[in-house]
Motif scaffolding. Structure first.
Motif: not given
Length: 161
Positions: A88-100, A60-69
């Motif tokens: 996107t992550l934090n307004g910048e290009a980033c491939r974010v995946r939450h994979l079950p 419920r708390t993936p690290i992507s929710s806490f990264l700010n860089g």
């Protein structure tokens, strides 16, 4: 690896988690309390400068929710996580995946430079073979952030912490 529907996991989404819906009921909301999440803030601090992050667990708390860089990719692997994809992550290009899926079923790309495992709890002796595989795997990464509960000494022993 596919983006599975809720309650399905695995490389081709063929694994069914019978108790998936129960795991996402309110009684498991302790993961969302500030005191519990503070360890993720600390982990995110140590992940600054990482280009490609892979996290085992996250639920419920993936690290992507806490990264700010700025990061190029952040992949969270957990059979119980809600599937998620963003470019996107934090307004910048980033491939974010939450994979079950399970870590053993996820093919690492070789680009990953940072590894996160929050809540390492190998208290079940049946998990010890996976512990050995995981221990060998993490040596490939430039940076490793592992959090474990002292209550479960086998979790600490997994990395000889």
């Amino acid at each position: 690896v596919c983006m599975c529907e809720e309650g399905w996991f695995g490389r081709n989404c063929s694994g069914a988690l019978q108790n998936w819906k129960e795991m996402h009921k309110l009684e498991h909301n302790f993961y969302e309390h500030d005191s519990f999440k503070s360890r993720y803030v600390l982990a995110a601090h140590h992940l600054r400068g990482c280009r490609h992050i892979v996290e085992v667990g996250g639920y419920r708390t993936p690290i992507s929710s806490f990264l700010n860089g700025h990061h190029l990719s952040v992949t969270t692997i957990d059979p119980y996580i809600r599937p998620y994809a963003s470019d996107t992550l934090n307004g910048e290009a980033c491939r974010v995946r939450h994979l079950p899926t399970m870590f053993a079923d996820y093919p690492l790309t070789g680009e990953e430079d940072c590894f996160v495992y929050m809540g390492l709890d190998y208290y079940d002796e049946d998990n010890q073979p996976l512990c050995g595989t995981l221990k060998e795997t993490v040596h490939r990464f430039e940076r490793v952030v592992v959090d474990y509960a002292a209550k479960y000494p086998t979790g600490a022993a997994c990395f000889k912490a």
